[in-house]
Design an enzyme around this catalytic site. Structure first.
Site, short mmCIF file in Angstrom:
data_model
loop_
_atom_site.label_atom_id
_atom_site.label_comp_id
_atom_site.label_asym_id
_atom_site.label_seq_id
_atom_site.Cartn_x
_atom_site.Cartn_y
_atom_site.Cartn_z
N TYR A 173 0.84 -1.20 0.00
CA TYR A 173 0.00 0.00 0.00
C TYR A 173 0.88 1.25 0.00
CZ TYR A 173 -3.32 3.48 1.84
OH TYR A 173 -4.09 4.61 2.04
N LYS A 177 1.16 4.44 -2.78
CA LYS A 177 1.03 5.86 -2.46
C LYS A 177 2.29 6.64 -2.84
CE LYS A 177 -3.13 5.64 -0.86
NZ LYS A 177 -4.25 6.26 -1.60
N THR A 208 -10.74 4.70 10.93
CA THR A 208 -11.81 4.26 10.04
C THR A 208 -12.12 2.78 10.21
OG1 THR A 208 -10.21 3.87 8.28
CG2 THR A 208 -11.29 6.02 8.32
#
Length: 251
Positions: A173, A177, A208
């Protein structure tokens, strides 16, 4: 008031929904999208109950046809968009180790976070140009920088993940980015003559997901300000930079 498209709005506790609500309550016209149209429609109904003028569409970053259909629908309905917030992203929870990483999963992550974002922006770019003062915000991460002390690839896991006491590898990930931050610079350079400002924003470690607060994640509401700021920059605002909480991040 601006017409604002936000991708990846599929969860009530997500950053996209919080940004949509914040900007919608300011009177802007909001368009939210998700891979699952029903999810976007349900969240749109909730926003409407709060007085937000909102439209929902289906955009799946792995389904280019869905992006083309959404572009056509929005062009016919609004003729332009003023702000594009590329919020949709994917982080798979399989092994992060280099030697163990599944290549099919890796491709899905890059196709979602980089290629898909590229294609969404490419398709909607004429509508941003039609605005005359287009703004693009790419939601990134400190894990996409080299030197961020909390999550940067050199320091990972750094101070931001101090609760992790084992050797946790940098997830793919973060590399997506890193690529997105580079793409942001490319966009900014090429879009300058059309008065479209483009910046990447790290919202910080955000709660989240259940249990995230235990690792120091901030409430979603605290992470919205920097995104809203980048989305509503004045004509002489910065472009091609990487921010968190309105401050430039090392990259």
């Amino acid at each position: 008031m601006k017409i604002i498209l936000i991708t990846g709005v599929s969860q009530r506790q997500g950053i996209g929904f919080a940004v949509a609500k914040h900007l919608g309550l300011e009177g802007h016209n909001i368009i939210i999208s998700a891979r699952n149209l029903e999810q976007a429609e349900n969240l749109a109904q909730e926003l409407k109950q709060d007085g937000v003028n909102v439209t929902s569409v289906k955009i799946d970053l792995l389904d280019l046809d869905s992006i083309r259909k959404a572009t056509k629908f929005i062009e016919e309905k609004f003729q332009k968009i003023d702000i594009l917030i590329n919020n949709a992203a994917l982080m798979l929870n399989s092994s992060a180790k280099f030697i163990d990483k599944d290549m099919d999963e890796l491709n899905i992550e890059f196709q979602t976070n980089v290629t898909g974002t590229w294609y969404v922006t490419q398709q909607f770019y004429p509508l941003l140009v039609a605005s005359g003062e287009g703004r693009i915000v790419n939601i990134s991460s400190g894990a996409g920088s080299f030197a961020d002390p909390d999550f940067g690839i050199v320091n990972f896991p750094g101070a931001g993940l101090s609760q992790i006491t084992f050797d946790y590898p940098l997830p793919a990930y973060g590399l997506t980015k890193l690529a997105l931050n580079g793409l942001t610079i490319k966009m900014a350079k090429e879009f300058k003559n059309d008065n479209v400002l483009v910046n990447a924003v790290c919202p910080g470690m955000t709660a989240t997901r259940p249990g995230a607060a235990d690792f120091g994640a901030r409430p979603v509401e605290e992470c919205v300000d920097g995104i809203v700021w980048a989305a509503t920059l004045p004509k002489d605002g910065p472009s091609g930079q990487f921010f968190r909480d309105r401050k430039v991040l090392p990259w």
